[in-house]
Structure formats: structure tokens, C-alpha cells
Scaffold this motif. Structure first.
Motif, PDB file in Angstrom:
ATOM      1  N   TRP A 154      18.911  -5.738 -39.005  1.00 50.39           N
ATOM      2  CA  TRP A 154      18.687  -5.831 -40.449  1.00 50.39           C
ATOM      3  C   TRP A 154      17.319  -5.252 -40.816  1.00 50.39           C
ATOM      4  CZ3 TRP A 154      15.155  -8.887 -43.286  1.00 50.39           C
ATOM      5  CH2 TRP A 154      15.365  -8.887 -44.671  1.00 50.39           C
ATOM      6  N   THR A 174      23.430  -9.128 -45.432  1.00 52.68           N
ATOM      7  CA  THR A 174      22.866 -10.277 -44.714  1.00 52.68           C
ATOM      8  C   THR A 174      23.932 -11.294 -44.347  1.00 52.68           C
ATOM      9  OG1 THR A 174      22.307 -11.337 -46.809  1.00 52.68           O
ATOM     10  CG2 THR A 174      20.591 -10.055 -45.724  1.00 52.68           C
ATOM     11  N   GLU A 188      18.029 -16.414 -42.879  1.00 51.78           N
ATOM     12  CA  GLU A 188      19.209 -15.979 -43.634  1.00 51.78           C
ATOM     13  C   GLU A 188      19.020 -16.237 -45.127  1.00 51.78           C
ATOM     14  OE1 GLU A 188      24.022 -16.624 -43.792  1.00 51.78           O
ATOM     15  OE2 GLU A 188      22.740 -18.361 -43.445  1.00 51.78           O
TER      16      GLU A 188
END
Length: 192
Positions: free
Chosen positions: A92, A99, A28
Motif C-alpha cells: 500500500w 485499503t 487500517e
């Protein structure tokens, strides 16, 4: 087996789950800095060792050689919250997206599940102490009968075959009970 080997396996498994939490947080963070999936995996994979590190290396190699983000073998950890995170990572990778929206909820779920597993393990260990104390007290019963039973104990000892059968059954039930208690302690699955 249940007290040494299985408990050690559970500790290794818990360590791997915490490593997966770190992987999710690192992905992340790196995704928010504008890196692509290949750059992210290249950056984070040296940080992890053992099984998780090997899985990350495999993912990176497959992505580098075939341009396929294959995360299916992460399902072997049987960690649903991380599986959902990897599904979002695949989304993604293929389609892009925000995100924060894709990863934040998944990481919160991973953290929540790990906290609940740790709480459950500690609670089960506390119960194990109590239950083992009850088993130990029940094992003292023959000694109590010997000390305070007088002639009853001597009459009982006059039947050697019956004594042997009863003692074997008693010890088998004690072992079964103790193993059952330990199995219960080691069962820390949050989801069914």
C-alpha cells in the motif's frame, strides 16, 4: 523456570500479539481516512508502549529520515498473520490501492489466530490439571505401599542403595514428566 519464567514470557508474548492486532486495526482505520504511511505511524505510535511501541517508533524514524518503510524486524514476533499484514502495508505504501481489499483479510486472519491461540492455551491448561492429578496419584504410590504392603516394604527398605537409586530415578521421572506437561501447555503455536 518452566512454571514461572516461561509462563510469564508467554503472557508477555501474548500481550504483544494483541498489541500488534491493535496496530493493524489502527493502520487500517487511519489508511481509510486518507492519511499516508508517515501520518499514520505518527498518529498511532504514542498509543503503544513496550516492545511494540519501540518498534513503531523505529519504523516511524526510519520512514521520516530515509523514506523507507522498514517492517522486517516485526518478523521477530513470529506471527505470520501480522507479517502478511505488514507485507500488504508495504504494498500500500509503495503502490497504493484499495485499503479494504489489502487489509481486511489480513486483520481477520490476525483475529482468528489470536482466538485460536487463546483457546489452545485454555484447553492445554485444562489438560494440565488432569495430567498433574495423575502425577500426584503416582507420587502417592510409595505411601500406599508403606501403608498396605506390610512386609514387602520392610524387605525393600533393607537394601538402602537400591532404595536410594529407585527413589532418585522415580523423582527424576516425576520432574521430567511435570516439565514435559508444562512445555506442552506453553506450546500454543497454531502454525508449524
Amino acid at each position: 523456570y518452566w512454571f514461572i519464567y516461561k509462563e510469564n514470557q508467554l503472557k508477555i508474548y501474548q500481550h504483544d500479539l494483541h498489541e500488534l492486532q491493535g496496530v493493524a486495526s489502527d493502520i487500517e482505520f487511519e489508511a481509510q481516512t486518507g492519511k499516508n504511511a508517515l501520518q499514520i505511524l505518527d498518529k498511532i505510535r504514542p498509543k503503544y508502549k513496550g516492545r511494540v511501541g519501540a518498534d513503531l517508533d523505529y519504523t516511524y524514524t526510519k520512514l521520516l529520515s530515509e523514506t523507507i518503510l522498514d517492517t522486517t524486524y516485526f518478523y521477530d514476533y513470529d506471527f505470520k498473520a501480522f507479517d502478511l499484514f505488514m507485507r500488504n502495508f508495504n504494498i500500500w505504501y509503495k503502490e497504493g490501492g484499495n485499503t479494504r481489499a489489502l487489509f481486511t483479510k489480513s486483520i481477520d486472519n490476525i483475529s482468528f489466530e489470536l482466538i485460536q491461540r487463546d483457546k489452545l492455551f485454555k484447553m492445554n491448561k485444562g489438560k494440565r490439571s488432569t495430567e498433574m492429578m495423575v502425577v500426584m496419584i503416582s507420587m502417592l504410590t510409595p505411601i500406599m505401599i508403606k501403608l498396605f504392603g506390610g512386609d514387602s516394604y520392610n524387605q525393600f527398605m533393607g537394601y538402602p542403595l537400591a532404595v536410594a537409586v529407585i527413589n532418585v530415578l522415580f523423582m527424576l521421572m516425576v520432574v521430567k514428566t511435570v516439565v514435559g506437561i508444562q512445555k506442552k501447555v506453553l506450546d500454543i503455536k497454531i502454525r508449524g
